[in-house]
Design a protein around this motif. Structure first.
Motif, PDB file in Angstrom:
ATOM      1  N   SER A 107       0.539  -0.626   0.346  1.00  0.00           N
ATOM      2  CA  SER A 107      -0.103   0.099   0.290  1.00  0.00           C
ATOM      3  C   SER A 107       0.726   1.208   0.378  1.00  0.00           C
ATOM      4  N   SER A 285       1.486  -4.613   5.070  1.00  0.00           N
ATOM      5  CA  SER A 285       0.356  -3.472   4.074  1.00  0.00           C
ATOM      6  C   SER A 285       0.071  -4.245   2.840  1.00  0.00           C
ATOM      7  N   SER A 287      -1.906  -4.617  -0.696  1.00  0.00           N
ATOM      8  CA  SER A 287      -2.171  -2.977  -1.917  1.00  0.00           C
ATOM      9  C   SER A 287      -3.981  -3.362  -2.070  1.00  0.00           C
ATOM     10  N   SER A 311      -8.697  -5.519   2.461  1.00  0.00           N
ATOM     11  CA  SER A 311      -7.137  -4.887   2.519  1.00  0.00           C
ATOM     12  C   SER A 311      -8.028  -3.271   3.054  1.00  0.00           C
ATOM     13  N   PHE A 316      -5.450  -1.849   6.283  1.00  0.00           N
ATOM     14  CA  PHE A 316      -5.371  -0.809   6.011  1.00  0.00           C
ATOM     15  C   PHE A 316      -5.415   0.408   7.362  1.00  0.00           C
TER      16      PHE A 316
END
Length: 335
Positions: A107, A285, A287, A311, A316
């Motif tokens: 991310s 992280s 994506s 995610s 996030f």
């Protein structure tokens, strides 16, 4: 630890993200025009890429070869670990591939928030870490799709010549050029790589022109982007709840596992405290730009509400609020 988490929680970027979630939960009429949302994404990609290129121009290839090798290792191993975990919780294979690609990729906004956290804390990091971001975007996507094709061809070898998804082209060749093009030349990777190369070529000569827009205003623009991401994440939360507690725990616990792995790799390849923290952030992280774009055409059977919902709706915000300071503490402990 609690003080660092509280410090991160009370930062403007996190508070505006939370404001976006609240607006979505209570069905506010607040929304960003699609053009503005796209412009903010483009801005962040260029800013991170060009700063990375300028910083990378200060280093020799010998000094970055080990971190590059570590980044590629993480991009390859995380999809494999993800598939093993999802097999244990009996997730179907197509959705497992979707999550493997999503959680193996990175991310860019979580990374940007981590940079803001380190800068605010006065912690330095290697400038070439912005280049590492580019390298970690695609490998997991390609590895996940390759594993999908290996399993499909093993289960049904007679279908090889007629396959048109993923890495197998309709002509029967091993590599589908369209998937490779989407993975390597999609918007996010193209802008990151392109701006990084431009920064690398120009070096310090680019600073007077790019500093006012892409350096001085970076944190302010990040606030706007995270407000919008909070709106989107809040809208995705109900989709995650539909799929049960196991997936929710996956979205909360695997970032800690992969982030710890990233911190360990960062320490092994000789990164500083700040660089090791960023390697952990990247590994932990998931994506929601590059991987979903590739999965949409390559694995249409994978449910976007699962890999995007987890995610964007779970991992996030978890990383933004808790994960970043946790990876920093683990990095301090290891070093």
């Amino acid at each position: 630890m609690s003080e660092i988490i509280l410090q991160n929680l009370l930062s403007p970027v996190v508070l505006f993200f939370i404001l976006g979630i609240i607006a979505a939960i209570f069905k506010s009429d607040l929304k960003f025009p699609s053009g503005l949302s796209e412009a903010l994404s483009i801005y962040l990609l260029i800013a991170i890429g060009i700063k990375g290129g300028i910083e990378l121009s200060h280093y020799s290839i010998e000094s970055v070869i080990a971190p590059i090798a570590g980044a590629l290792f993480i991009g390859i191993i995380i999809p494999i670990i993800t598939l093993l975990i999802l097999k244990l919780i009996k997730m179907d294979f197509k959705n497992s591939i979707g999550l493997a690609a999503t959680y193996g990729s990175i991310s860019i906004v979580t990374y940007g928030a981590a940079i803001s956290f380190l800068d605010k804390s006065g912690i330095s990091y290697e400038g070439f870490m912005n280049a590492i971001v580019v390298l970690m975007e695609s490998p997991a996507i390609l590895v996940s799709l390759l594993l999908l094709k290996i399993v499909e061809n093993k289960d049904n070898p007679s279908s090889l010549p007629t396959q048109s998804m993923g890495l197998v082209h309709s002509s029967g060749s091993l590599i589908n050029k369209e998937v490779i093009r989407e993975s390597l030349f999609g918007k996010s990777i193209l802008l990151l790589v392109g701006s990084l190369v431009i920064g690398l070529i120009l070096g310090e000569r680019a600073v007077p022109m790019v500093k006012p827009l892409f350096m001085d205003l970076y944190n302010s623009v990040l606030i706007l982007f995270l407000l919008n991401m909070g709106l989107i994440a809040g809208q995705r939360l109900p989709e995650v709840k539909k799929h049960g507690l196991k997936l929710l725990l996956f979205g909360l616990l695997t970032p800690l596992l992969f982030g710890s792995l990233g911190v360990l790799v960062g320490s092994v390849v000789g990164l500083s405290l700040g660089g090791t923290t960023l390697m952990g952030v990247l590994a932990g992280s998931a994506s929601y730009i590059a991987a979903p774009a590739a999965l949409k055409t390559s694995v249409p059977e994978a449910n976007p509400s699962i890999y995007l919902g987890l995610s964007l709706g779970v991992t996030f915000p978890f990383n933004l609020i808790i994960g970043i300071p946790v990876y920093y503490e683990i990095a301090k402990w290891i070093q």
